[in-house]
Design a protein around this motif. Structure first.
Motif, PDB file in Angstrom:
ATOM      1  N   THR A 156     -13.378   3.426   1.774  1.00  0.00           N
ATOM      2  CA  THR A 156     -13.731   2.019   2.000  1.00  0.00           C
ATOM      3  C   THR A 156     -14.345   1.412   0.753  1.00  0.00           C
ATOM      4  O   THR A 156     -13.984   0.297   0.349  1.00  0.00           O
ATOM      5  N   ALA A 157     -15.266   2.133   0.115  1.00  0.00           N
ATOM      6  CA  ALA A 157     -15.918   1.633  -1.095  1.00  0.00           C
ATOM      7  C   ALA A 157     -14.904   1.414  -2.207  1.00  0.00           C
ATOM      8  O   ALA A 157     -14.955   0.410  -2.936  1.00  0.00           O
ATOM      9  N   TYR A 158     -13.968   2.338  -2.339  1.00  0.00           N
ATOM     10  CA  TYR A 158     -12.933   2.212  -3.378  1.00  0.00           C
ATOM     11  C   TYR A 158     -12.071   0.970  -3.152  1.00  0.00           C
ATOM     12  O   TYR A 158     -11.847   0.176  -4.080  1.00  0.00           O
ATOM     13  N   ILE A 163     -10.597  -4.887  -4.388  1.00  0.00           N
ATOM     14  CA  ILE A 163     -10.515  -6.307  -4.016  1.00  0.00           C
ATOM     15  C   ILE A 163     -11.428  -7.148  -4.906  1.00  0.00           C
ATOM     16  O   ILE A 163     -11.028  -8.206  -5.409  1.00  0.00           O
ATOM     17  N   ILE A 164     -12.652  -6.680  -5.103  1.00  0.00           N
ATOM     18  CA  ILE A 164     -13.632  -7.423  -5.897  1.00  0.00           C
ATOM     19  C   ILE A 164     -13.146  -7.640  -7.321  1.00  0.00           C
ATOM     20  O   ILE A 164     -13.351  -8.710  -7.918  1.00  0.00           O
ATOM     21  N   MET A 181     -19.437  -7.141   1.983  1.00  0.00           N
ATOM     22  CA  MET A 181     -19.061  -6.025   2.838  1.00  0.00           C
ATOM     23  C   MET A 181     -19.368  -4.695   2.168  1.00  0.00           C
ATOM     24  O   MET A 181     -19.806  -3.732   2.812  1.00  0.00           O
ATOM     25  N   LEU A 182     -19.149  -4.630   0.852  1.00  0.00           N
ATOM     26  CA  LEU A 182     -19.438  -3.402   0.111  1.00  0.00           C
ATOM     27  C   LEU A 182     -20.919  -3.077   0.151  1.00  0.00           C
ATOM     28  O   LEU A 182     -21.313  -1.942   0.444  1.00  0.00           O
ATOM     29  N   TRP A 183     -21.745  -4.069  -0.132  1.00  0.00           N
ATOM     30  CA  TRP A 183     -23.191  -3.840  -0.086  1.00  0.00           C
ATOM     31  C   TRP A 183     -23.647  -3.516   1.340  1.00  0.00           C
ATOM     32  O   TRP A 183     -24.529  -2.674   1.550  1.00  0.00           O
TER      33      TRP A 183
END
Length: 283
Positions: A156-158, A163-164, A181-183
């Motif tokens: 998910t983090a990757y 996307i970012i 969402m990542l944070w």
């Protein structure tokens, strides 16, 4: 079974209330949207986890505790899986087949974990008794579950990082949503520190702090960047903020004071944890 609400049970209780409110709030905004549904389900299993601990920290019966440590994990097992499903829903048409396969494998593993949880001691093997109450003891399969959690969190983090960094591929709004969402995922993942308590470390589980921060970040992303396509409109004349004041009497009793305040909403200074309590919302 008698339940005398312990002071140690109040943090998970408040966390459960916030997540229950937010889950219902998001679901009713669009009951047909997959991202709304998966987020509501994520809130649901979080409430399951937190309310189970509320009862577990407040009982004295070892018979009930032996059952409740497993009941609580019925919801916990699916938390990382539903989080990944929520993220897949966020990707919409940009989902890769490999991630669909990962999701299916995760659900199958989750079902297997549930089977071993409810039919044996391989997943949860009894309980510890700590200064705040009972807590589940990890069984032989528990580390395998932690590996699944780690794999889903890293994937998910990757993908969120991709996307970012993908200017021109995703809209600026989508990239900002992904950043929050990542944070949010990072803070929810920090609640995994509670798992050390399953291995005999007598440290009061403070995961509720991190998951409330997660909820705040998601709330802010909704307010500012329309995550899940929820549009927020502030009410200038009337807003409600829930203020909970814990008053300890004789080391056991707590009381709650609720204040209703009329505030003007400012998305730059708004405290996002209270999104659902202070805003009038429409889609």
């Amino acid at each position: 079974m008698s339940i005398n609400l312990s002071i140690y049970a109040w943090p998970p209780l408040l966390s459960a209330i916030f997540f229950a409110f937010m889950g219902v709030f998001i679901f009713v905004k669009n009951t047909k949207s997959l991202i709304n549904i998966t987020f509501a389900l994520l809130c649901c299993v979080t409430v399951w986890w937190q309310l189970s601990w509320v009862i577990l920290f407040s009982i004295q019966s070892i018979t009930v505790a032996d059952i409740l440590v497993k009941i609580g994990y019925v919801g916990i097992i699916f938390i990382p899986i539903l989080f990944f499903h929520f993220f897949i829903s966020f990707l919409e048409d940009n989902v890769k087949k490999v991630d669909i396969y990962i999701l299916w494998v995760a659900y199958i593993l989750g079902a297997l974990f549930e089977y071993f949880l409810l039919t044996s001691n391989y997943f949860i093997d009894g309980y510890y008794v700590y200064f705040w109450g009972f807590y589940p003891a990890a069984g032989a399969l528990h580390p395998v579950y932690l590996l699944l959690l780690l794999a889903l969190a890293l994937r998910t983090a990757y993908l969120l990082t991709v996307i970012i960094k993908s200017k021109g591929v995703f809209s600026e709004q989508k990239r900002y949503q992904a950043r929050f969402m990542l944070w949010g995922m990072v803070f929810y993942a920090l609640a995994s520190l509670d798992f050390v308590v399953n291995y005999g470390f007598e440290i009061y589980p403070i995961g509720f702090v991190f998951i409330i921060i997660f909820l705040g970040l998601i709330s802010y992303s909704i307010a500012k960047y329309r995550l899940m396509n929820v549009k927020v409109i502030a009410t200038e004349s009337f807003s409600i903020i829930l203020v909970i004041v814990a008053l300890i009497e004789s080391g056991e009793r707590l009381s709650i004071k609720i204040k209703f305040l009329s505030l003007k909403y400012n998305p730059e200074t708004f405290s996002p944890v209270f999104l659902c309590l202070s805003l009038k919302v429409r889609t």
